[in-house]
Motif scaffolding. Structure first.
Motif, PDB file in Angstrom:
ATOM      1  N   GLY A  48       0.809  -1.208   0.000  1.00 46.89           N
ATOM      2  CA  GLY A  48       0.000   0.000   0.000  1.00 46.89           C
ATOM      3  C   GLY A  48       0.842   1.257   0.000  1.00 46.89           C
ATOM      4  O   GLY A  48       0.526   2.239  -0.679  1.00 46.89           O
ATOM      5  N   GLY A  49       1.936   1.237   0.767  1.00 44.17           N
ATOM      6  CA  GLY A  49       2.831   2.390   0.797  1.00 44.17           C
ATOM      7  C   GLY A  49       3.490   2.642  -0.544  1.00 44.17           C
ATOM      8  O   GLY A  49       3.546   3.779  -1.030  1.00 44.17           O
ATOM      9  N   ILE A  50       3.967   1.574  -1.157  1.00 38.20           N
ATOM     10  CA  ILE A  50       4.611   1.699  -2.472  1.00 38.20           C
ATOM     11  C   ILE A  50       3.601   2.159  -3.519  1.00 38.20           C
ATOM     12  O   ILE A  50       3.880   3.040  -4.333  1.00 38.20           O
ATOM     13  N   ALA A  51       2.401   1.581  -3.477  1.00 38.11           N
ATOM     14  CA  ALA A  51       1.371   1.965  -4.445  1.00 38.11           C
ATOM     15  C   ALA A  51       0.982   3.435  -4.285  1.00 38.11           C
ATOM     16  O   ALA A  51       0.786   4.136  -5.282  1.00 38.11           O
ATOM     17  N   ALA A  52       0.899   3.916  -3.054  1.00 36.44           N
ATOM     18  CA  ALA A  52       0.533   5.320  -2.821  1.00 36.44           C
ATOM     19  C   ALA A  52       1.600   6.258  -3.376  1.00 36.44           C
ATOM     20  O   ALA A  52       1.279   7.262  -4.022  1.00 36.44           O
ATOM     21  N   VAL A  53       2.863   5.938  -3.136  1.00 36.61           N
ATOM     22  CA  VAL A  53       3.948   6.783  -3.645  1.00 36.61           C
ATOM     23  C   VAL A  53       3.949   6.783  -5.169  1.00 36.61           C
ATOM     24  O   VAL A  53       4.051   7.842  -5.800  1.00 36.61           O
ATOM     25  N   LEU A  54       3.807   5.623  -5.779  1.00 37.06           N
ATOM     26  CA  LEU A  54       3.796   5.549  -7.243  1.00 37.06           C
ATOM     27  C   LEU A  54       2.578   6.274  -7.830  1.00 37.06           C
ATOM     28  O   LEU A  54       2.681   6.922  -8.862  1.00 37.06           O
ATOM     29  N   PHE A  55       1.440   6.180  -7.142  1.00 32.10           N
ATOM     30  CA  PHE A  55       0.245   6.878  -7.592  1.00 32.10           C
ATOM     31  C   PHE A  55       0.457   8.393  -7.568  1.00 32.10           C
ATOM     32  O   PHE A  55       0.154   9.088  -8.541  1.00 32.10           O
ATOM     33  N   VAL A  56       0.987   8.902  -6.466  1.00 32.38           N
ATOM     34  CA  VAL A  56       1.213  10.349  -6.358  1.00 32.38           C
ATOM     35  C   VAL A  56       2.245  10.808  -7.375  1.00 32.38           C
ATOM     36  O   VAL A  56       2.074  11.854  -8.018  1.00 32.38           O
ATOM     37  N   LEU A  57       3.313  10.049  -7.549  1.00 30.59           N
ATOM     38  CA  LEU A  57       4.320  10.426  -8.542  1.00 30.59           C
ATOM     39  C   LEU A  57       3.740  10.396  -9.948  1.00 30.59           C
ATOM     40  O   LEU A  57       4.089  11.235 -10.788  1.00 30.59           O
ATOM     41  N   GLY A  58       2.847   9.460 -10.219  1.00 28.08           N
ATOM     42  CA  GLY A  58       2.227   9.384 -11.535  1.00 28.08           C
ATOM     43  C   GLY A  58       1.243  10.507 -11.795  1.00 28.08           C
ATOM     44  O   GLY A  58       1.205  11.082 -12.875  1.00 28.08           O
ATOM     45  N   VAL A  59       0.451  10.838 -10.793  1.00 32.27           N
ATOM     46  CA  VAL A  59      -0.551  11.889 -10.953  1.00 32.27           C
ATOM     47  C   VAL A  59       0.112  13.257 -11.087  1.00 32.27           C
ATOM     48  O   VAL A  59      -0.346  14.109 -11.842  1.00 32.27           O
ATOM     49  N   THR A  60       1.205  13.466 -10.382  1.00 28.54           N
ATOM     50  CA  THR A  60       1.869  14.774 -10.422  1.00 28.54           C
ATOM     51  C   THR A  60       2.917  14.865 -11.521  1.00 28.54           C
ATOM     52  O   THR A  60       3.612  15.864 -11.623  1.00 28.54           O
ATOM     53  N   ASN A  61       3.040  13.837 -12.340  1.00 31.65           N
ATOM     54  CA  ASN A  61       4.050  13.816 -13.408  1.00 31.65           C
ATOM     55  C   ASN A  61       5.447  14.079 -12.865  1.00 31.65           C
ATOM     56  O   ASN A  61       6.229  14.822 -13.453  1.00 31.65           O
ATOM     57  N   SER A  62       5.761  13.497 -11.726  1.00 33.24           N
ATOM     58  CA  SER A  62       7.072  13.650 -11.099  1.00 33.24           C
ATOM     59  C   SER A  62       7.760  12.292 -11.051  1.00 33.24           C
ATOM     60  O   SER A  62       7.164  11.269 -11.333  1.00 33.24           O
ATOM     61  N   GLY A  63       8.999  12.325 -10.656  1.00 36.60           N
ATOM     62  CA  GLY A  63       9.757  11.098 -10.488  1.00 36.60           C
ATOM     63  C   GLY A  63      10.683  11.234  -9.297  1.00 36.60           C
ATOM     64  O   GLY A  63      10.767  12.286  -8.667  1.00 36.60           O
ATOM     65  N   PHE A  64      11.373  10.169  -8.996  1.00 39.72           N
ATOM     66  CA  PHE A  64      12.300  10.213  -7.866  1.00 39.72           C
ATOM     67  C   PHE A  64      13.445  11.184  -8.121  1.00 39.72           C
ATOM     68  O   PHE A  64      14.012  11.739  -7.196  1.00 39.72           O
ATOM     69  N   ARG A  65      13.765  11.430  -9.374  1.00 40.44           N
ATOM     70  CA  ARG A  65      14.846  12.366  -9.693  1.00 40.44           C
ATOM     71  C   ARG A  65      14.453  13.809  -9.406  1.00 40.44           C
ATOM     72  O   ARG A  65      15.310  14.691  -9.341  1.00 40.44           O
ATOM     73  N   ASP A  66      13.145  14.059  -9.219  1.00 35.61           N
ATOM     74  CA  ASP A  66      12.657  15.411  -8.955  1.00 35.61           C
ATOM     75  C   ASP A  66      12.646  15.767  -7.472  1.00 35.61           C
ATOM     76  O   ASP A  66      12.257  16.878  -7.116  1.00 35.61           O
ATOM     77  N   ILE A  67      13.047  14.840  -6.615  1.00 31.11           N
ATOM     78  CA  ILE A  67      13.091  15.129  -5.178  1.00 31.11           C
ATOM     79  C   ILE A  67      14.203  16.138  -4.950  1.00 31.11           C
ATOM     80  O   ILE A  67      15.366  15.885  -5.245  1.00 31.11           O
ATOM     81  N   GLY A  68      13.816  17.314  -4.413  1.00 32.78           N
ATOM     82  CA  GLY A  68      14.768  18.414  -4.334  1.00 32.78           C
ATOM     83  C   GLY A  68      15.280  18.736  -2.955  1.00 32.78           C
ATOM     84  O   GLY A  68      16.292  19.411  -2.807  1.00 32.78           O
ATOM     85  N   GLY A  69      14.628  18.308  -1.927  1.00 31.79           N
ATOM     86  CA  GLY A  69      15.073  18.687  -0.600  1.00 31.79           C
ATOM     87  C   GLY A  69      14.397  17.866   0.477  1.00 31.79           C
ATOM     88  O   GLY A  69      13.626  16.950   0.191  1.00 31.79           O
ATOM     89  N   PRO A  70      14.673  18.215   1.712  1.00 35.08           N
ATOM     90  CA  PRO A  70      14.136  17.434   2.834  1.00 35.08           C
ATOM     91  C   PRO A  70      12.605  17.421   2.878  1.00 35.08           C
ATOM     92  O   PRO A  70      12.016  16.406   3.231  1.00 35.08           O
ATOM     93  N   ILE A  71      11.959  18.522   2.519  1.00 33.21           N
ATOM     94  CA  ILE A  71      10.499  18.549   2.584  1.00 33.21           C
ATOM     95  C   ILE A  71       9.894  17.576   1.578  1.00 33.21           C
ATOM     96  O   ILE A  71       8.866  16.949   1.857  1.00 33.21           O
TER      97      ILE A  71
END
Length: 107
Positions: free
Chosen positions: A52-75
């Protein structure tokens, strides 16, 4: 609420809200009906949490058109972690509720 509606889109956001309300009400119904928490069902609910945790993260990244490479800071890491925790807890509640509703008599 307007920000979440903008991020997810009006249709997906309100579908998620309605699904959360329905699942929560079903969970409370199961708890009142059974009058106890089944250890076996609770164990399977806990086993489902990482998925469920993995699915939620992938869902949010998919909906926002983001990826792990877009993580910019601690927040960003904190928000992603919070999404994973909420997805894990939601999945556990869903799995426990579905198991209880599909089972004829409480164990």
């Amino acid at each position: 609420m307007a920000v979440l509606e903008e991020i997810f889109g009006r249709g997906i956001f309100w579908t998620m809200v309605i699904a959360a309300v329905v699942i929560t009400l079903a969970y409370f119904y199961v708890l009142f009906r059974d009058r106890a928490i089944s250890a076996r069902k609770f164990l399977w609910a806990q086993v489902s949490m990482p998925f469920g945790g993995i699915a939620a993260v992938l869902f949010v990244l998919g909906v926002t058109n983001s990826g792990f490479r877009d993580i910019g800071g601690p927040i960003d890491v904190i928000v992603l972690f919070a999404v994973a925790v909420l997805g894990a807890v939601g999945c556990a509640i869903l799995v426990y509720t579905v198991q209880s509703l599909l089972q004829r008599k409480p164990v």
